[in-house]
Design an enzyme around this catalytic site. Structure first.
Site, short mmCIF file in Angstrom:
data_model
loop_
_atom_site.label_atom_id
_atom_site.label_comp_id
_atom_site.label_asym_id
_atom_site.label_seq_id
_atom_site.Cartn_x
_atom_site.Cartn_y
_atom_site.Cartn_z
N ASP A 64 0.85 -1.19 0.00
CA ASP A 64 0.00 0.00 0.00
C ASP A 64 0.89 1.24 0.00
O ASP A 64 1.70 1.44 0.92
CB ASP A 64 -0.86 -0.05 1.28
CG ASP A 64 -1.79 1.14 1.40
OD1 ASP A 64 -1.70 2.09 0.60
OD2 ASP A 64 -2.62 1.12 2.33
N ILE A 65 0.72 2.08 -0.98
CA ILE A 65 1.62 3.24 -1.14
C ILE A 65 1.46 4.25 0.00
O ILE A 65 2.38 5.03 0.29
CB ILE A 65 1.38 3.90 -2.52
CG1 ILE A 65 2.58 4.76 -2.92
CG2 ILE A 65 0.09 4.71 -2.55
CD1 ILE A 65 2.54 5.21 -4.38
N ASN A 79 -7.96 11.98 -10.69
CA ASN A 79 -8.70 12.35 -11.91
C ASN A 79 -8.69 13.88 -11.98
O ASN A 79 -8.30 14.56 -11.03
CB ASN A 79 -10.10 11.76 -11.92
CG ASN A 79 -10.94 12.26 -10.76
OD1 ASN A 79 -11.21 13.45 -10.66
ND2 ASN A 79 -11.32 11.36 -9.86
N VAL A 112 -6.16 4.01 -5.58
CA VAL A 112 -5.06 4.63 -4.85
C VAL A 112 -5.45 6.04 -4.40
O VAL A 112 -5.06 6.50 -3.32
CB VAL A 112 -3.76 4.56 -5.68
CG1 VAL A 112 -3.79 5.50 -6.85
CG2 VAL A 112 -2.54 4.77 -4.84
N ASP A 113 -6.24 6.72 -5.20
CA ASP A 113 -6.71 8.07 -4.89
C ASP A 113 -7.52 8.06 -3.57
O ASP A 113 -7.26 8.84 -2.64
CB ASP A 113 -7.59 8.54 -6.06
CG ASP A 113 -7.84 10.03 -6.07
OD1 ASP A 113 -7.26 10.75 -5.23
OD2 ASP A 113 -8.63 10.49 -6.93
N THR A 170 -3.54 1.83 -14.36
CA THR A 170 -3.74 0.38 -14.54
C THR A 170 -4.94 -0.16 -13.77
O THR A 170 -5.21 -1.36 -13.82
CB THR A 170 -2.50 -0.42 -14.11
OG1 THR A 170 -2.26 -0.20 -12.71
CG2 THR A 170 -1.27 -0.05 -14.91
N GLY A 171 -5.67 0.69 -13.06
CA GLY A 171 -6.84 0.24 -12.32
C GLY A 171 -8.11 0.61 -13.06
O GLY A 171 -8.37 0.11 -14.16
N TYR A 208 -8.78 3.06 -14.85
CA TYR A 208 -8.55 3.62 -16.18
C TYR A 208 -8.16 2.57 -17.22
O TYR A 208 -8.05 2.88 -18.41
CB TYR A 208 -7.52 4.75 -16.13
CG TYR A 208 -8.10 6.08 -15.64
CD1 TYR A 208 -9.44 6.20 -15.27
CD2 TYR A 208 -7.30 7.22 -15.57
CE1 TYR A 208 -9.96 7.42 -14.82
CE2 TYR A 208 -7.83 8.44 -15.14
CZ TYR A 208 -9.15 8.54 -14.76
OH TYR A 208 -9.67 9.75 -14.34
N1 APR Z 1 -1.34 1.45 -3.03
C1 APR Z 1 -0.73 1.15 -4.19
N2 APR Z 1 -1.39 0.84 -5.32
C2 APR Z 1 -2.76 0.81 -5.26
C3 APR Z 1 -3.47 1.12 -4.07
C4 APR Z 1 -2.70 1.44 -2.93
N3 APR Z 1 -3.27 1.77 -1.76
N4 APR Z 1 -4.78 1.00 -4.34
C5 APR Z 1 -4.91 0.63 -5.62
N5 APR Z 1 -3.68 0.51 -6.19
C6 APR Z 1 -3.31 0.17 -7.58
C7 APR Z 1 -4.32 -0.52 -8.43
O1 APR Z 1 -4.33 -1.91 -8.20
C8 APR Z 1 -3.81 -0.19 -9.84
O2 APR Z 1 -2.78 -1.11 -10.24
O3 APR Z 1 -3.04 1.39 -8.26
C9 APR Z 1 -3.16 1.19 -9.65
C10 APR Z 1 -3.94 2.33 -10.24
O4 APR Z 1 -5.33 2.09 -10.07
P1 APR Z 1 -6.40 3.23 -9.73
O5 APR Z 1 -6.21 3.70 -8.35
O6 APR Z 1 -7.73 2.71 -10.12
O7 APR Z 1 -5.96 4.47 -10.70
P2 APR Z 1 -6.20 4.71 -12.28
O8 APR Z 1 -6.32 3.46 -13.05
O9 APR Z 1 -5.16 5.71 -12.67
O10 APR Z 1 -7.63 5.39 -12.33
C11 APR Z 1 -7.79 6.70 -11.83
O11 APR Z 1 -9.54 6.06 -10.37
O12 APR Z 1 -10.00 6.30 -8.15
C12 APR Z 1 -10.11 6.85 -9.34
O13 APR Z 1 -10.05 9.18 -8.78
C13 APR Z 1 -9.39 8.17 -9.49
O14 APR Z 1 -10.86 8.60 -11.28
C14 APR Z 1 -9.54 8.27 -10.96
C15 APR Z 1 -9.24 6.89 -11.46
#
Ligand code: APR
Length: 219
Positions: free
Chosen positions: A35-36, A49, A58-59, A147-148, A150
């Site tokens: 977890d970052i 976003n 992660v946001d 990678t989540g 998006y």
């Molecule tokens: N620590 C590290 N990595 C994480 C954590 C965490 N606590 N939580 C999730 N991840 C990983 C996910 O598994 C994925 O590989 O972070 C990566 C990015 O995923 P997302 O958080 O979904 O981000 P993204 O794909 O860039 O989408 C952005 O998601 O939550 C919304 O507000 C954000 O609308 C924006 C969108």
């Protein structure tokens, strides 16, 4: 035990330059799972976003752990400058996080790979790294942006992430350490593999990989 892979980008230079000289510290990229939000780097990069109003993934985790001060600062930034375009980066303080700063960036939404996604993802990493360097920070932790939710394919995302972060680290003045913090072991091995392939493509024989086994039973 927790496995961390360290990539030293300039070990030869590190041996040559006297201790105490910032250049002598060399540049390292670390790859680890987890977890970052628990990172103790100077800054954590957030995959946000354009509204900067928080979200899931992660946001959401960063806003939950950092507390309301981060959202308040984001509101002020949007009121002053408008929405954050994809590929750009801005900083807030880290609120209750151990990291002093959060660098918010916006990755691309994956469509079919033909809509400029790679360029936007490159800009998101590059602008985050440059902002950290302008803030005179030493270390930064980064997630696998896009990678989540998006939907960016992990292998393609890892290639962009690792090559851009390596280039920026080598060009930076103050920033010497980047830590990719990947949510699961599959993403961790994809990123490490991308780094090994980049080393081969660049014929960078002086890059060295070290696998560290860390006892994380007493955090
Ligand atoms: N620590 C590290 N990595 C994480 C954590 C965490 N606590 N939580 C999730 N991840 C990983 C996910 O598994 C994925 O590989 O972070 C990566 C990015 O995923 P997302 O958080 O979904 O981000 P993204 O794909 O860039 O989408 C952005 O998601 O939550 C919304 O507000 C954000 O609308 C924006 C969108």
């Amino acid at each position: 035990m927790k496995t961390i892979v360290r990539l030293d980008l300039s070990p030869q230079q590190a041996n040559r330059v006297p201790a105490g000289d910032p250049v002598g510290e060399g540049s390292q990229i670390y790859f680890e799972g987890g977890d970052i939000t628990g990172q103790t780097t100077d800054a954590i990069v957030n995959a946000a976003n354009s509204s900067l109003m928080g979200g899931g993934g992660v946001d959401g985790a960063i806003h939950r752990a950092g507390g309301p001060a981060i959202l308040e600062e984001c509101r002020n930034i949007v009121a002053r400058d408008g929405h954050l375009p994809p590929g750009e980066a801005v900083q807030t303080t880290g609120g209750k996080l151990k990291a002093a700063f959060v660098i918010h960036t916006v990755g691309p939404i994956w469509r079919d790979g033909m809509q400029g996604e790679a360029g936007i993802l490159t800009s998101a990493y590059r602008n985050s790294m440059r902002l950290a360097d302008r803030l005179a920070l030493h270390s930064v932790a980064l997630p696998a942006i896009s990678t989540g939710v998006y939907g960016y394919p992990p292998k393609a995302a890892a290639e962009v992430a690792v090559s851009t972060v390596a280039d920026e680290l080598l060009a930076s003045r103050s920033l010497h350490q980047a830590r990719f913090v990947l949510w699961n072991s599959e993403m961790l091995s994809i990123f490490v593999q991308a780094a090994r392939e980049l080393q081969q493509r660049r014929k960078a024989e002086h890059w060295s990989f070290t696998t560290l086994e860390i006892d994380d039973s007493n955090p």
